[in-house]
Write a protein that holds these residues in place. Sequence first.
Motif, short mmCIF file in Angstrom:
data_model
loop_
_atom_site.label_atom_id
_atom_site.label_comp_id
_atom_site.label_asym_id
_atom_site.label_seq_id
_atom_site.Cartn_x
_atom_site.Cartn_y
_atom_site.Cartn_z
N MET A 204 0.74 -1.00 0.05
CA MET A 204 0.11 -0.07 0.04
C MET A 204 0.78 1.27 -0.09
SD MET A 204 -2.94 -0.91 -0.49
CE MET A 204 -3.41 -2.56 -0.55
N VAL A 207 1.89 1.57 -3.65
CA VAL A 207 0.59 1.99 -4.39
C VAL A 207 0.40 3.62 -4.00
CG1 VAL A 207 -1.86 2.11 -4.19
CG2 VAL A 207 -0.75 0.07 -4.17
N GLN A 208 0.40 4.00 -2.70
CA GLN A 208 0.51 5.59 -2.46
C GLN A 208 1.53 6.25 -3.07
OE1 GLN A 208 0.66 6.74 2.11
NE2 GLN A 208 -0.91 8.46 1.09
N MET A 211 2.44 4.57 -7.68
CA MET A 211 1.44 4.11 -8.47
C MET A 211 0.26 5.24 -8.68
SD MET A 211 1.36 0.20 -7.83
CE MET A 211 0.47 -0.38 -9.28
N LEU A 213 -2.73 4.92 -8.92
CA LEU A 213 -3.97 4.55 -7.81
C LEU A 213 -3.80 5.77 -6.75
CD1 LEU A 213 -6.53 3.39 -7.50
CD2 LEU A 213 -5.55 1.57 -6.52
N GLY A 214 -2.51 5.71 -6.12
CA GLY A 214 -2.39 6.54 -5.14
C GLY A 214 -2.49 7.89 -5.33
N LEU A 244 -9.82 -2.85 -2.95
CA LEU A 244 -8.55 -3.31 -2.17
C LEU A 244 -9.12 -3.23 -0.55
CD1 LEU A 244 -5.82 -0.89 -3.20
CD2 LEU A 244 -5.82 -3.34 -3.16
#
Lengths: 342, 503
Positions: A204, A207-208, A211, A213-214, A244
């Motif tokens: 995560m 991701v943050q 990526m 998404l983050g 998620l």
Amino acid sequence: MTHATAQTGVERGFGQRLKTFLKDYYIYLVLIAVVVVLSTANLDKFPLFERGNFLSERNIINILRISAPILTLAGAFTLLMISGYIDLSVGSAMSLSAVVYAMLVINGVPFVPAFAATVVVGVILGAINGFLVIRLKITPVIATLITLSLYKGIALLLVEDGVSAIKSGGGLKMPGWFNDYGRDGVLLGLPWAFWVAVLVTLAMIVVQDRMKLGKYAAATGGNPTAAELSGINTKRTVITLYILVGICAALAGIARSSFMSLGDPLSGDGMELTAILVVLLGGTAFSGGEGRVLKSFIGALIIMSLTVGMLTLVPAYFQTLVVGAALLLAAASNHLVSRKDD
Amino acid sequence: MVQTALAEKALSIKDLTKDYPGVRAVDTVSFDIEPNTVHCLVGENGAGKSTIVKMLTGALEPTSGTMAVLGKPYQPNSTQDARNGGIGTLFQELHVVDQLTVLENLTMGMEVSRFGFLIKSDLEDRVTKTLAAIEPGIDPNARVSSLSVAQKQIVEIARAASSGANIIIMDEPTAALSEREVERLFGVIRRLRDSDVTVIYISHKLDEIFELGDNVTVMRDGKHIATKPLAQVNGRPELIEMMVGRSITHDYRPRGDIADNPVLTVKGLNSHLLKDVSFQVNAGEIIGFYGLVGAGKTEVARAIYGADKAHGQVTFKGRPRARSPKEAIASGIALVPEERRTEGLFTALTIRRNIPIMNINKLAKFGIFQDDQEKSVAKEYVSKLGIATNSVEKYAEKLSGGNQQKVVLAKCLFADADLLLLDEPTRGVDVGAKSEIYDLIRDFANTGRAVCVFSSELEEVLGLCDRIFLMYDGRVEAEIRNGATVDIPKILNIVTGGGKAGT
């Protein structure tokens, strides 16, 4: 603007730097403070801590094992709250996953397929939340309150009448390996469930920070209109985040189920509140836009240390009150530190 | 209503001045407003009208000067003060509660209570009478959500009137109304005037001013130009001349010949507001859309960008109209939206996080975002656009308006756009940053890419654009090629609804 850099570098006073430092490292200081207080308190008299020390290996392992579910959940929940949304159904999703996982295992399904199937259940539960919120445009709090009831209801229905949970009995027997995942130390004395929580948190964090998404979650929570006009598909972003969270709720359910050696349809009760508390304690704004996955992880450690630590210091019926008071203190001082002014 | 001696002025403004850092928005303005008249306030954008309104309603404190209502000194610090002083305001955004009834809205905040319990009073009768007097067509027991925008406006006017206001300020009240609704509003305004209320009416639409006004005050560049009865104004030309003066300077430099090489073709664009909008933009060209608030400029930009629903043929580089901003960006169109803070910028994020957001893929390798690259990109844009900051880690919120706008521009430039749509690109931007932004726009166009500027500042389009489309009421009324011989009064005549002129 090079001269400006030099100038302000000098101008920035000690007070300002202290403030920035506190804002960035506040949560770690709180964790240290909690640990220090709990470990200097006199715990000899209490049977749970045989060596009478909060910092004993046994106690630390114990706390981390119990914490596996919330540690697993905190990261994805943080990202969802950063995007400005919320999921109140995580506790029920966790219970339902725990029941499904236990049912599969008790009926002879081996670990890997049972694990995978439960994760798929998590995906579905998350996707339902996303669908209600984004496609049917139901307010997130209401939509996930609805699924809180639904998921818990299904979990209760799955458990046979007259029995409180999926467990050995009535001709079926839980295999011996069932609680290895949640209890058996594989590295540094800690079980798989804990290491999965660490891996999920690391994922995560990636991701943050690394990526799309983050980045899109922060943009969506910070300014939804600007996000749309910047070409961000905010709907897809939010649905992905709900999924998620669903997956993490399933992983948390497996951890809890394995730790308790049964599939309890009430095992996730209250988890949504703990998750919200942990994320807020970690400094994520309720309104979205800001927050750090790692800080929520630390927030979860603080809450769990307090909860378990309190168990040894004060009678059980004081526990909730004391945790609440400690949180109030933490949140209030966090607010003072991060208050916006120049 | 308050009884007043006839000689008493409804409102008297003396030497009113408002300074902002570097700008004098209102410069020693003095004028009087006669009681029971409709007093119009006109001037171009930036003339100082809204600043005066804000001082009247207590939203801004004057730097110096005095105001008096009915001869009594008046120094409001809040809207509440203004209301107590007898000044009510009809804001552009409506402040009615949809879920309540008309009557509940009208009495809101004036309820009579004892120990917290509501008690009966004549209040309800009073407000019902006021409402019936100005607009009998509205049922006091109807839910406000069932009313049209125009009716909601009237509810707000009734609320101001029944709370005892002797002066009601209306700022562009007709911007969102249909023609018939405008007529009805005018009826309401006339009845208000007849029942002892003074109306301060602000509008860009000069026809409305002539139809409705008793007196007019003209502002220009923060200064008071004239106050006189409209009967003594010699038609639109004189009013426009007073508004514009000779003050519009434009430093348009012809940018050489632009070949006929259309990148964007729009044919028959229609939407809820737009009516049959058609135009072409050539590569390397800077196009201006000039018109008043509500003329449809923003709607044109948003339709091309795929942000609003619209019908009609839009072709960009041979491709049909984008259906979403995402598609528009992918095809090479980027928009700097009208409202920087709410639509363009992520104020809770740092500069470096803002810049790549429209084109994150450019900084990702196999889905993994390259953090170092983001930092160097941010630094590059900060220096290229001259964003004044000591660090790319600064939160966008802490930047000045001009620098925020440059960050929004940087977002668009990073998206590798071939067509920039700039909606009010320098609103709320200081003079220095303004000319820097103009230079950036020119540099962009000089590389053969196209720009559309949507602006309600004439000086801006005249200084920047090669061709200008004049908009009024959702239509493109005229096309003008920019140059030294541009006829400014004619432009103003067209955008204020003064009929069609040849292209």
